[in-house]
Write a protein that holds these residues in place. Structure first.
Motif, PDB file in Angstrom:
ATOM      1  N   GLU A 109       0.814  -1.215   0.000  1.00  0.00           N
ATOM      2  CA  GLU A 109       0.000   0.000   0.000  1.00  0.00           C
ATOM      3  C   GLU A 109       0.849   1.267   0.000  1.00  0.00           C
ATOM      4  N   HIS A 110       2.125   1.120   0.295  1.00  0.00           N
ATOM      5  CA  HIS A 110       3.004   2.280   0.326  1.00  0.00           C
ATOM      6  C   HIS A 110       3.785   2.387  -0.980  1.00  0.00           C
ATOM      7  N   ALA A 111       3.802   3.565  -1.524  1.00  0.00           N
ATOM      8  CA  ALA A 111       4.601   3.795  -2.724  1.00  0.00           C
ATOM      9  C   ALA A 111       6.001   4.195  -2.268  1.00  0.00           C
ATOM     10  N   LEU A 112       6.837   3.174  -2.063  1.00  0.00           N
ATOM     11  CA  LEU A 112       8.191   3.434  -1.576  1.00  0.00           C
ATOM     12  C   LEU A 112       9.091   3.854  -2.730  1.00  0.00           C
ATOM     13  N   THR A 113       9.616   5.011  -2.614  1.00  0.00           N
ATOM     14  CA  THR A 113      10.556   5.469  -3.631  1.00  0.00           C
ATOM     15  C   THR A 113      11.960   5.386  -3.073  1.00  0.00           C
ATOM     16  N   VAL A 114      12.912   5.233  -3.932  1.00  0.00           N
ATOM     17  CA  VAL A 114      14.303   5.127  -3.511  1.00  0.00           C
ATOM     18  C   VAL A 114      14.724   6.373  -2.752  1.00  0.00           C
ATOM     19  N   SER A 115      14.354   7.528  -3.248  1.00  0.00           N
ATOM     20  CA  SER A 115      14.772   8.763  -2.583  1.00  0.00           C
ATOM     21  C   SER A 115      14.130   8.902  -1.205  1.00  0.00           C
ATOM     22  N   ALA A 116      12.886   8.499  -1.058  1.00  0.00           N
ATOM     23  CA  ALA A 116      12.215   8.584   0.237  1.00  0.00           C
ATOM     24  C   ALA A 116      12.865   7.637   1.249  1.00  0.00           C
ATOM     25  N   VAL A 117      13.240   6.452   0.799  1.00  0.00           N
ATOM     26  CA  VAL A 117      13.891   5.488   1.686  1.00  0.00           C
ATOM     27  C   VAL A 117      15.276   5.995   2.073  1.00  0.00           C
ATOM     28  N   LYS A 118      16.044   6.502   1.094  1.00  0.00           N
ATOM     29  CA  LYS A 118      17.374   7.050   1.399  1.00  0.00           C
ATOM     30  C   LYS A 118      17.275   8.188   2.403  1.00  0.00           C
ATOM     31  N   GLU A 119      16.322   9.063   2.192  1.00  0.00           N
ATOM     32  CA  GLU A 119      16.123  10.192   3.096  1.00  0.00           C
ATOM     33  C   GLU A 119      15.763   9.693   4.498  1.00  0.00           C
ATOM     34  N   ALA A 120      14.899   8.708   4.566  1.00  0.00           N
ATOM     35  CA  ALA A 120      14.485   8.151   5.862  1.00  0.00           C
ATOM     36  C   ALA A 120      15.673   7.513   6.575  1.00  0.00           C
ATOM     37  N   ILE A 121      16.483   6.764   5.858  1.00  0.00           N
ATOM     38  CA  ILE A 121      17.663   6.138   6.472  1.00  0.00           C
ATOM     39  C   ILE A 121      18.601   7.216   7.004  1.00  0.00           C
ATOM     40  N   GLY A 122      18.746   8.307   6.259  1.00  0.00           N
ATOM     41  CA  GLY A 122      19.587   9.410   6.704  1.00  0.00           C
ATOM     42  C   GLY A 122      19.091  10.084   7.973  1.00  0.00           C
ATOM     43  N   GLN A 123      17.800   9.965   8.248  1.00  0.00           N
ATOM     44  CA  GLN A 123      17.212  10.582   9.438  1.00  0.00           C
ATOM     45  C   GLN A 123      17.262   9.679  10.669  1.00  0.00           C
ATOM     46  N   LEU A 124      17.663   8.446  10.495  1.00  0.00           N
ATOM     47  CA  LEU A 124      17.709   7.518  11.628  1.00  0.00           C
ATOM     48  C   LEU A 124      18.771   7.938  12.640  1.00  0.00           C
ATOM     49  N   PRO A 125      18.538   7.635  13.907  1.00  0.00           N
ATOM     50  CA  PRO A 125      19.604   7.827  14.896  1.00  0.00           C
ATOM     51  C   PRO A 125      20.812   6.977  14.493  1.00  0.00           C
ATOM     52  N   ASP A 126      21.999   7.396  14.902  1.00  0.00           N
ATOM     53  CA  ASP A 126      23.231   6.725  14.483  1.00  0.00           C
ATOM     54  C   ASP A 126      23.224   5.220  14.737  1.00  0.00           C
ATOM     55  N   GLY A 127      22.769   4.803  15.906  1.00  0.00           N
ATOM     56  CA  GLY A 127      22.764   3.373  16.236  1.00  0.00           C
ATOM     57  C   GLY A 127      21.887   2.571  15.296  1.00  0.00           C
TER      58      GLY A 127
END
Length: 178
Positions: A109-127
Motif C-alpha cells: 500500500e506504500h509507494a516506496l521510492t528510492v529517494s524517500a527510503v534514502k532520506e528516511a535512512i539518513g534521518q535515523l539515529p546513528d545506532g
C-alpha cells in the motif's frame, strides 16, 4: 595477473599513480558505505580518507589470495565503527526495554521510492542507521554486527527491527506529504 593485483604490486613499490588508480577504483563504493554509516557527507569523506590511509599503510599485510575488495571494505567498515565509537554512539540494550513486536504492515500500500527510503535512512539515529546499514547493505549477520559493536545479538536484531519500522514510518509520512 589481474589488474587489481598489478595495482597492488605497483603500490607496494611506492608507485604514486598506482595509489591513485586503487583509490579511483574503490573510493566511490567505499564512500557510499561511509555515508550510510555516518549519515553526513563531510564525516563520510573524513572517514574514507582515514580508511584509505590504513589501506595504503597496510598493503604489505594483504595476502595474495585475499579478495582486495573484501579487504578494503573491512578496513572501511572498521574505520566507520571507530568513528562511531569516538562519537559515542549508543545502542539501546534490549535487556532494559520491552521487546517490540513487528507490526503486520501491508507494504504494497506504500509507494516506496528510492529517494524517500534514502532520506528516511539518513534521518535515523546513528545506532539504528549503523545496524541497518551493516545488515542490509554490507550483508553482515546479526551475530557479526553484535561482535563488531560489542552488543548482544538480540540487541542487534532489535536495533535492526526498530530501524526498519522507523524507516517505514518516515516513508509513510513522506508519501502522505506528496
Amino acid at each position: 595477473m589481474p589488474v587489481t593485483n598489478q595495482i597492488v604490486v605497483r603500490c607496494r613499490k611506492g608507485d604514486a599513480r598506482a595509489f591513485r588508480e586503487l583509490y579511483d577504483a574503490y573510493s566511490r563504493a567505499m564512500y557510499n558505505i561511509c555515508l550510510r554509516m555516518t549519515g553526513h557527507a563531510p564525516d563520510a569523506e573524513d572517514v574514507l580518507q582515514e580508511a584509505f590511509v590504513q589501506v595504503f599503510n597496510n598493503l604489505s599485510r594483504l595476502e595474495s589470495d585475499a579478495s582486495l575488495t573484501a579487504w578494503i571494505k573491512r578496513i572501511v567498515v572498521n574505520q566507520c565503527l571507530s568513528w562511531l565509537r569516538k562519537k559515542k554512539v549508543r545502542f539501546e540494550d534490549v535487556e532494559h526495554h520491552d521487546k517490540a513486536e513487528s507490526p503486520d504492515v501491508d507494504e504494497s500500500e506504500h509507494a516506496l521510492t528510492v529517494s524517500a527510503v534514502k532520506e528516511a535512512i539518513g534521518q535515523l539515529p546513528d545506532g539504528y542507521r549503523t545496524v541497518l546499514s551493516l545488515y542490509i547493505f554490507e550483508e553482515y549477520s546479526h551475530r557479526e554486527i553484535a561482535d563488531m559493536l560489542g552488543i548482544s545479538e538480540s540487541t542487534a536484531k532489535t536495533q535492526y527491527m526498530r530501524a526498519k519500522e522507523k524507516v517505514r514510518q518516515l516513508v509513510k509520512l513522506k508519501t502522505k506529504e506528496v
